[in-house]
Scaffold this active site. Sequence first.
Site, PDB file in Angstrom:
ATOM      1  N   GLU A 110       0.868  -1.191   0.000  1.00 39.56           N
ATOM      2  CA  GLU A 110       0.000   0.000   0.000  1.00 39.56           C
ATOM      3  C   GLU A 110       0.891   1.222   0.000  1.00 39.56           C
ATOM      4  O   GLU A 110       2.122   1.105   0.128  1.00 39.56           O
ATOM      5  CB  GLU A 110      -0.926  -0.011   1.229  1.00 39.56           C
ATOM      6  CG  GLU A 110      -2.027  -1.033   1.122  1.00 39.56           C
ATOM      7  CD  GLU A 110      -2.948  -1.045   2.332  1.00 39.56           C
ATOM      8  OE1 GLU A 110      -2.711  -0.280   3.285  1.00 39.56           O
ATOM      9  OE2 GLU A 110      -3.889  -1.831   2.316  1.00 39.56           O
ATOM     10  N   HIS A 137      -8.155  10.098   3.582  1.00 40.04           N
ATOM     11  CA  HIS A 137      -7.826   9.002   2.657  1.00 40.04           C
ATOM     12  C   HIS A 137      -8.043   9.516   1.241  1.00 40.04           C
ATOM     13  O   HIS A 137      -9.095  10.095   0.948  1.00 40.04           O
ATOM     14  CB  HIS A 137      -8.725   7.796   2.938  1.00 40.04           C
ATOM     15  CG  HIS A 137      -8.228   6.534   2.307  1.00 40.04           C
ATOM     16  ND1 HIS A 137      -8.251   6.325   0.943  1.00 40.04           N
ATOM     17  CD2 HIS A 137      -7.674   5.420   2.844  1.00 40.04           C
ATOM     18  CE1 HIS A 137      -7.728   5.138   0.681  1.00 40.04           C
ATOM     19  NE2 HIS A 137      -7.370   4.573   1.819  1.00 40.04           N
TER      20      HIS A 137
HETATM   21  C1  SIN Z   1      -5.698   1.860   6.270  1.00 40.39           C
HETATM   22  O1  SIN Z   1      -6.301   2.898   6.482  1.00 40.39           O
HETATM   23  O2  SIN Z   1      -4.706   1.538   6.914  1.00 40.39           O
HETATM   24  C2  SIN Z   1      -6.090   0.976   5.132  1.00 40.39           C
HETATM   25  C3  SIN Z   1      -7.065   1.676   4.308  1.00 40.39           C
HETATM   26  C4  SIN Z   1      -7.016   1.168   2.915  1.00 40.39           C
HETATM   27  O3  SIN Z   1      -7.366   0.017   2.717  1.00 40.39           O
HETATM   28  O4  SIN Z   1      -6.662   1.926   2.018  1.00 40.39           O
END
Ligand code: SIN
Length: 522
Positions: free
Chosen positions: A123, A249
């Site tokens: 990620e 986000h």
């Molecule tokens: C997170 O906030 O750590 C994961 C969120 C995502 O799946 O983007």
Amino acid sequence: MSNSIPSYDAIIVGSGVGGLATAIYLAEQAKANNTNIAILVLSKKLLDTTNSNWAQGGIASVASNEDSFESHVQDTLDAGANQNDPYIVQKVIHAAPMAMQDLIDWGMELDKNQDGSFDLVKEGGHRFSRIWHKADATGQSLQRVLMQKIKQFPAITCIENTTVIQVVQTAAKSFYLETIDREASYHFDANQNDSFLKQYHCKQLVLATGGLGMVYEKTTNQSVATGDGLFLAGQLNASFKDLSYIQFHPTGLFEANSATTFLITEALRGAGAVLRNEKGIDFMQQYDPRGALAPRDIVSRAIMNEIKKASIEYIFLDATTLPSKTIHDHFPNIVAACKHKLGIDISKDWIPVVPVEHYSCGGIEVDEIGAVKGVVNLYAIGELANTGLHGANRLASNSLLEGLVFAKWAAGALYLSLNSAAPNEIMNQVEAYLFAPVRCRKLDRKLLQTCMTNYAGIEKTTLGLTTGLDMLQKALDQAVYLESWMITDWENQVLYEVGIRIFKDALEQHSNKGVYFNLDYV
Ligand code: SIN
């Protein structure tokens, strides 16, 4: 008539990963040592109405040969703009494999490769694939295993639909909690119906109420996330740190009129999806060499810049270049949600996305085991705590990890102090406490959310912050007290208090770092 109330060794407020894992670790220790213990978990709605349950991405823990603890530490510090506590970062990241082993032992389902190894993904901000996950619904898998596990312990009682509305600490350092049934429409008149109000007493209190997303117009948080734990910690004179470090986000699903926002996991970008503006340009390389996988603060600001430049409401996440099988195998919930909510097929259509409030990186000041600084017998676990792990911007998938490891450390300390209590302190019933009746003001939640979004959002100005703070303070000062109130009125008071704390903290920050971005400091 006796006015006695139930008393527990420990009460845990909140049933997400921090709350349930603390209950499990504590009950496990008591069982292993044949110690009688009584633990109560209070949940505001249903046990699984938690942000943890909706977490998509996963849990970060180093597991491959190419990866190392050092690089996970470095990625966490880089994302956090080096505002993290390096000792805590080291401590948490080294404890991650043990936490994963606990989850595996408890029976958590996690995705595996064909050769039987665990499927680790990437990620934003992670240089290596180290995110353990269950498709795009890791939170559900985690919540499920925790809810199954607590059933093994008769020591744990869970009560749902219960909001803690006030708390006091006694001279003996125990706690009285006043709670209200979620369905209550409360009337403070001569015929007041007290059956909705209940009290509990405990020796140790754990706040694990999660986030505060409802202070903003758009959030990935569940509607119960109104910052209750911060409010209760304030009643106990806890201190707070960096409450203005609010993480947005980058990819919330854009829907015109929705109270909460469906998250499009960063793992989709980890798998190769790119961000495109209204002209179809993959713009992220213009902002950061890491492109769409730069840390969230950078990506969110870049998206807002594109949105402002073109006066549009959203940009696009393009997953159409990924093999259709990858999309359907790894992101089934996102496929289904996009189809259901917008009628789009993400293997063919671009997904409209916008940055939305996601996570509070600051919070109640706690020590290295989750004990609240300055308040004996009080712990804060999970999003509401400021442990020092996240610094000025949380690295993706470090939060479930934080909840788990701090739950274990706090449970260890809780067990030791309960075990050392003098026998005459063991009690099942105590006399009720005389709480003053809670009064609620008539407050406009929409006004608060607009004010927070406009003045305490991704980009701030000092003038905006003072304007926002004045606006909230004035609205609060001028609001009239209600003769009768409902949970939402109580929540509004909490939200206003949290919003004011965020503004005050933001005005005390004097440089830009991570998610804190004030145009006056550019
Ligand atoms: C997170 O906030 O750590 C994961 C969120 C995502 O799946 O983007």
